[in-house]
Design a protein around this motif. Structure first.
Motif, PDB file in Angstrom:
ATOM      1  N   HIS A  30      12.083  21.805 112.969  1.00  0.00           N
ATOM      2  CA  HIS A  30      12.057  21.758 114.432  1.00  0.00           C
ATOM      3  C   HIS A  30      12.514  20.413 114.977  1.00  0.00           C
ATOM      4  CE1 HIS A  30       9.076  25.352 115.091  1.00  0.00           C
ATOM      5  NE2 HIS A  30      10.143  25.686 114.400  1.00  0.00           N
ATOM      6  N   ASP A  31      12.188  19.340 114.262  1.00  0.00           N
ATOM      7  CA  ASP A  31      12.555  18.019 114.781  1.00  0.00           C
ATOM      8  C   ASP A  31      14.039  17.723 114.636  1.00  0.00           C
ATOM      9  OD1 ASP A  31      12.582  17.809 112.029  1.00  0.00           O
ATOM     10  OD2 ASP A  31      11.597  15.861 111.954  1.00  0.00           O
ATOM     11  N   GLN A  32      14.784  18.635 113.969  1.00  0.00           N
ATOM     12  CA  GLN A  32      16.222  18.441 113.811  1.00  0.00           C
ATOM     13  C   GLN A  32      17.028  19.116 114.926  1.00  0.00           C
ATOM     14  OE1 GLN A  32      17.814  19.210 109.891  1.00  0.00           O
ATOM     15  NE2 GLN A  32      15.893  18.686 108.879  1.00  0.00           N
ATOM     16  N   HIS A  89      26.108  30.648 124.771  1.00  0.00           N
ATOM     17  CA  HIS A  89      25.991  31.352 126.045  1.00  0.00           C
ATOM     18  C   HIS A  89      24.842  32.361 126.011  1.00  0.00           C
ATOM     19  CE1 HIS A  89      30.469  30.400 127.015  1.00  0.00           C
ATOM     20  NE2 HIS A  89      29.645  29.462 127.441  1.00  0.00           N
ATOM     21  N   ASP A  90      24.389  32.751 127.198  1.00  0.00           N
ATOM     22  CA  ASP A  90      23.235  33.638 127.261  1.00  0.00           C
ATOM     23  C   ASP A  90      23.592  35.104 127.038  1.00  0.00           C
ATOM     24  OD1 ASP A  90      24.546  34.122 129.626  1.00  0.00           O
ATOM     25  OD2 ASP A  90      22.809  33.795 130.932  1.00  0.00           O
ATOM     26  N   ASP A  91      24.827  35.408 126.671  1.00  0.00           N
ATOM     27  CA  ASP A  91      25.149  36.755 126.214  1.00  0.00           C
ATOM     28  C   ASP A  91      25.528  36.764 124.732  1.00  0.00           C
ATOM     29  OD1 ASP A  91      27.509  35.411 126.649  1.00  0.00           O
ATOM     30  OD2 ASP A  91      28.575  37.106 127.514  1.00  0.00           O
ATOM     31  N   ASP A  92      25.338  35.629 124.072  1.00  0.00           N
ATOM     32  CA  ASP A  92      25.546  35.515 122.636  1.00  0.00           C
ATOM     33  C   ASP A  92      24.222  35.104 121.987  1.00  0.00           C
ATOM     34  OD1 ASP A  92      28.282  36.008 123.084  1.00  0.00           O
ATOM     35  OD2 ASP A  92      28.685  33.873 123.364  1.00  0.00           O
ATOM     36  N   TYR A  93      24.165  35.154 120.667  1.00  0.00           N
ATOM     37  CA  TYR A  93      22.951  34.750 119.971  1.00  0.00           C
ATOM     38  C   TYR A  93      23.291  34.391 118.527  1.00  0.00           C
ATOM     39  CZ  TYR A  93      23.227  39.681 118.514  1.00  0.00           C
ATOM     40  OH  TYR A  93      23.649  40.896 118.041  1.00  0.00           O
ATOM     41  N   LEU A  94      22.397  33.626 117.900  1.00  0.00           N
ATOM     42  CA  LEU A  94      22.592  33.250 116.514  1.00  0.00           C
ATOM     43  C   LEU A  94      22.087  34.359 115.593  1.00  0.00           C
ATOM     44  CD1 LEU A  94      21.594  29.467 116.482  1.00  0.00           C
ATOM     45  CD2 LEU A  94      23.864  30.488 116.714  1.00  0.00           C
ATOM     46  N   LEU A  95      22.732  34.514 114.460  1.00  0.00           N
ATOM     47  CA  LEU A  95      22.289  35.464 113.443  1.00  0.00           C
ATOM     48  C   LEU A  95      21.062  34.902 112.726  1.00  0.00           C
ATOM     49  CD1 LEU A  95      25.806  36.462 112.062  1.00  0.00           C
ATOM     50  CD2 LEU A  95      24.391  37.717 113.704  1.00  0.00           C
ATOM     51  N   PRO A  96      20.288  35.739 112.011  1.00  0.00           N
ATOM     52  CA  PRO A  96      19.030  35.281 111.410  1.00  0.00           C
ATOM     53  C   PRO A  96      19.132  34.001 110.584  1.00  0.00           C
ATOM     54  CG  PRO A  96      19.151  37.655 111.306  1.00  0.00           C
ATOM     55  CD  PRO A  96      20.471  37.197 111.868  1.00  0.00           C
ATOM     56  N   GLN A  97      20.215  33.829 109.829  1.00  0.00           N
ATOM     57  CA  GLN A  97      20.376  32.616 109.029  1.00  0.00           C
ATOM     58  C   GLN A  97      21.343  31.627 109.675  1.00  0.00           C
ATOM     59  OE1 GLN A  97      18.469  32.067 106.331  1.00  0.00           O
ATOM     60  NE2 GLN A  97      17.527  34.051 106.789  1.00  0.00           N
ATOM     61  N   GLY A  98      21.703  31.893 110.921  1.00  0.00           N
ATOM     62  CA  GLY A  98      22.728  31.082 111.562  1.00  0.00           C
ATOM     63  C   GLY A  98      22.363  29.622 111.712  1.00  0.00           C
ATOM     64  N   ILE A  99      21.187  29.341 112.269  1.00  0.00           N
ATOM     65  CA  ILE A  99      20.811  27.957 112.543  1.00  0.00           C
ATOM     66  C   ILE A  99      20.627  27.161 111.264  1.00  0.00           C
ATOM     67  CG2 ILE A  99      18.346  28.504 112.711  1.00  0.00           C
ATOM     68  CD1 ILE A  99      20.274  25.950 114.883  1.00  0.00           C
ATOM     69  N   THR A 100      20.046  27.768 110.220  1.00  0.00           N
ATOM     70  CA  THR A 100      19.868  27.047 108.960  1.00  0.00           C
ATOM     71  C   THR A 100      21.210  26.814 108.269  1.00  0.00           C
ATOM     72  OG1 THR A 100      19.358  29.161 107.864  1.00  0.00           O
ATOM     73  CG2 THR A 100      17.499  27.814 108.584  1.00  0.00           C
ATOM     74  N   THR A 101      22.118  27.781 108.370  1.00  0.00           N
ATOM     75  CA  THR A 101      23.457  27.596 107.797  1.00  0.00           C
ATOM     76  C   THR A 101      24.163  26.411 108.447  1.00  0.00           C
ATOM     77  OG1 THR A 101      23.712  29.936 107.249  1.00  0.00           O
ATOM     78  CG2 THR A 101      25.731  28.651 107.494  1.00  0.00           C
ATOM     79  N   ILE A 102      24.057  26.318 109.770  1.00  0.00           N
ATOM     80  CA  ILE A 102      24.690  25.208 110.487  1.00  0.00           C
ATOM     81  C   ILE A 102      24.081  23.881 110.075  1.00  0.00           C
ATOM     82  CG2 ILE A 102      25.038  24.171 112.766  1.00  0.00           C
ATOM     83  CD1 ILE A 102      25.114  27.052 113.889  1.00  0.00           C
ATOM     84  N   LEU A 103      22.751  23.811 110.043  1.00  0.00           N
ATOM     85  CA  LEU A 103      22.082  22.551 109.688  1.00  0.00           C
ATOM     86  C   LEU A 103      22.403  22.131 108.257  1.00  0.00           C
ATOM     87  CD1 LEU A 103      18.580  23.016 111.357  1.00  0.00           C
ATOM     88  CD2 LEU A 103      20.478  21.591 112.145  1.00  0.00           C
ATOM     89  N   GLU A 104      22.437  23.085 107.349  1.00  0.00           N
ATOM     90  CA  GLU A 104      22.782  22.764 105.963  1.00  0.00           C
ATOM     91  C   GLU A 104      24.205  22.230 105.861  1.00  0.00           C
ATOM     92  OE1 GLU A 104      22.129  26.426 103.943  1.00  0.00           O
ATOM     93  OE2 GLU A 104      19.930  26.244 103.949  1.00  0.00           O
TER      94      GLU A 104
END
Length: 312
Positions: A30-32, A89-104
């Motif tokens: 969360h802090d990232q 945008h508020d009509d798009d969304y991240l996939l379940p592993q999207g945020i972790t994939t980006i951070l990695e």
């Protein structure tokens, strides 16, 4: 990383976009990530409950006077504090592993590259999958090659697939409202010309295509004038020869016009499809010549339109 979410009258979409970040990220990460919402909607959104289990930083701002599309994007970006930025945008969304994939990816390559392009799932307004758009391989495209790809494919970059270093906004500027609905292309042009792009063949987000999108109304002559100005700006970087730039513009315009024609053809709106297709008759389009890449599809659409006109 800052996830910037500019919102406008899509309360359910805003909830989905926020949840796609907060629900997918383990607490130790969360802090990232910090989340910035600038809301241009008629009424404020109740978002506090979405962050009940979120220990990271988040900020919500409702604009008492509407800023407009591009200004709202920039307002969100101006409040970002992360080293990297994702504009969601508020009509798009991240996939379940999207945020972790980006951070990695940023953890591994963020010290080497400034702009990252991931893959997306194209979905309709009911979140039904249509197709996938993915970079071919994991690699760095230097500025010349990145610009060539960007300017030959009118949909090479889907908004939620791009992540960039925040300091780039100080180097090249924020989104320019003078380019209207094509301002994103002008922004990517400046990013790519300066830094190239690192492509990652992993899908991180869903990009929504729906008939009510603002882009349905951008298939007209004035948009081509604006796009022509962007290609003129590309020439100023002197990365592509005049002939190569002309061929890129030819392919781009053909793809753009055919994409607009198809959006109306698939709804059997023959007159609107014909109006978009007639953009090929504009002098500035004819001067570019024929696109070998899109010639067969152009013939196919011409036949389909002729048949549709005969059938009424």
């Amino acid at each position: 990383m800052s996830v910037c979410i500019p919102a406008y009258n899509r309360p359910q979409g805003l909830v989905a976009a926020v949840r796609s970040v907060v629900a997918a990220l383990p607490p130790e990460y969360h802090d990232q990530v910090n989340i910035i919402i600038t809301d241009d909607s008629t009424t404020p959104a109740a978002v506090a409950d979405l962050f009940a289990a979120w220990s990271g930083h988040w900020h919500y701002q409702h604009n008492t006077q509407r800023l407009g599309m591009v200004a709202n994007w920039n307002a969100s970006l101006a409040k970002a504090s992360g080293e990297f930025i994702l504009l969601l945008h508020d009509d798009d969304y991240l996939l379940p592993q999207g945020i972790t994939t980006i951070l990695e990816t940023l953890s591994k390559y963020g010290s080497q590259f400034d702009v990252f392009l991931f893959g997306v799932h194209l979905v309709n307004s009911h979140q039904r999958g249509l197709r996938r758009q993915m970079p071919r391989r994991q690699e760095w495209l230097p500025p010349t090659q990145a610009l060539r790809q960007l300017l030959r494919h009118s949909s090479f970059v889907r908004f939620p697939a791009l992540v960039w270093r925040r300091s780039l906004l100080n180097e090249v500027g924020y989104f320019d409202p003078a380019y209207g609905e094509a301002t994103d292309l002008y922004q990517w042009l400046r990013f790519f010309a300066q830094k190239g792009v690192y492509t990652v063949p992993r899908a991180t987000a869903a990009y929504t295509i729906h008939d009510q999108a603002l882009t349905m109304g951008m298939f007209h002559a004035q948009t081509l004038v604006t796009l022509g100005r962007i290609f003129a700006a590309a020439a100023d970087f002197s990365l592509l020869s005049a002939e190569e730039l002309r061929q890129c513009q030819c392919d781009f315009f053909h793809q753009f016009i055919l994409a607009g024609t198809w959006r109306f053809l698939r709804r059997r709106q023959w007159q609107q499809a014909q109006a978009v297709y007639r953009l090929f008759d504009l002098p500035e389009v004819m001067a570019l010549g024929r696109s070998r890449r899109w010639q067969a599809l152009r013939w196919l659409f011409a036949g389909w339109l002729w048949l549709g006109a005969r059938l009424g």
